[in-house]
Design an enzyme around this catalytic site. Sequence first.
Site, PDB file in Angstrom:
ATOM      1  N   CYS A 146     -20.092  17.921  11.631  1.00  0.00           N
ATOM      2  CA  CYS A 146     -18.683  17.890  11.261  1.00  0.00           C
ATOM      3  C   CYS A 146     -18.389  18.886  10.148  1.00  0.00           C
ATOM      4  CB  CYS A 146     -18.290  16.478  10.824  1.00  0.00           C
ATOM      5  SG  CYS A 146     -16.561  16.322  10.311  1.00  0.00           S
ATOM      6  N   CYS A 161     -18.131   7.899   9.894  1.00  0.00           N
ATOM      7  CA  CYS A 161     -16.710   7.525   9.878  1.00  0.00           C
ATOM      8  C   CYS A 161     -16.253   6.880  11.175  1.00  0.00           C
ATOM      9  CB  CYS A 161     -15.842   8.742   9.547  1.00  0.00           C
ATOM     10  SG  CYS A 161     -15.848  10.041  10.807  1.00  0.00           S
TER      11      CYS A 161
END
Length: 378
Positions: free
Chosen positions: A106, A203
């Site tokens: 990410c 997340c």
Amino acid sequence: MSKHGRILVAMSGGIDSSLAAVMLHEEGYEVIGMTMKTWDYASSGGSKKETGCCSLDSINDARNIAVNLGFPHYILDIREEFGDYVIDHFTGEYLEGRTPNPCVLCNTHIKWDSLLRRADKLDCEFIATGHYANVRQENSRYIISKGIDTWKDQSYVLWGVSQESLARTKLPLGYLKKSEIREMATQKEFYDLVNKKESYEICFVPDNDYRGFLKRRVEGLEERVKGGNFVLEDGKVVGKHEGYPFYTIGQRKGLGIALGTPMFVTEIRKETNEVVLGHEKSLDKDGMMVGKLVMQKYADLNGMSLETNTKIRYKHDGSPATITQEGDKMKVIFHEPVSGIAPGQAAVFYEGDDVVGGGWIMKSFNQNSVFEQAQLNN
């Protein structure tokens, strides 16, 4: 006119990125805050209340800092590109029998690229984040190095940031310790930030149940992989397991099998749906191959070897190793065996505090094993 120009700051709503924005604002930069929405918790099927960097509370916390200091703040919705790249990769790696690291992916492939594209649209020369690491230019290269706070150092997750991106990156927390950041926040009466609990979860897996996430994500997965064999290293079948994607190299707990002595997952065989168990010593390997390299301190190491300290996971202290680049791959020979090398994780090579480069672990091996050397050459 600002003193240093316009800078786009990634603000998660936590104390680190918030103080990074505050520091740059006070230095005279024209700060623009941006919070990235990467994931919608309602889609994850998790049981916990929405927390972390994508929650409404975190977005509001970031915006409040911007309002208080008088600089603009925007929300950037990157859920589609995040899901297509990071989550699909996360799922695919487990289905290949590897253990992914979505946070590295990410950072290097989504957040930096997304920030720079928006920085261009907003006429920002630089971007900044709250990572505990440093970046400098030397010999026409931009080099990431460790932050001085050894416990919080995040250089490991930044090995994949490109030279073009690093040229426009500021990391204001690299020369500070977490305790100093907390003290600064206290002095500025940002008590909510000081008391805010930090999240270390992935997340999009808010309850840390990656097995449940995979089952929800891949229709029919549980039925397709259930009932494979637990085998010992000599091939002896000792029981049935829930499916190879639900295990990771080095795992001891949660195996659902008792053999009278502690056993660890030492290998995952996707093709036969076998999970190999062995004693802890079996996890020790003295070599590995690393692919999809990104070089930082040096453009390449082709034709030469280098002595490094090599990390195989985020909280690994690193182990001395000789690295030799072979085309687009790096052969790593550790000076002493290392436990729990997991294909799919990131390997990062350090020269002192500097990041030489990094890549993704493809396979591990023992130099003195004729069988493993033969597999390596195939």
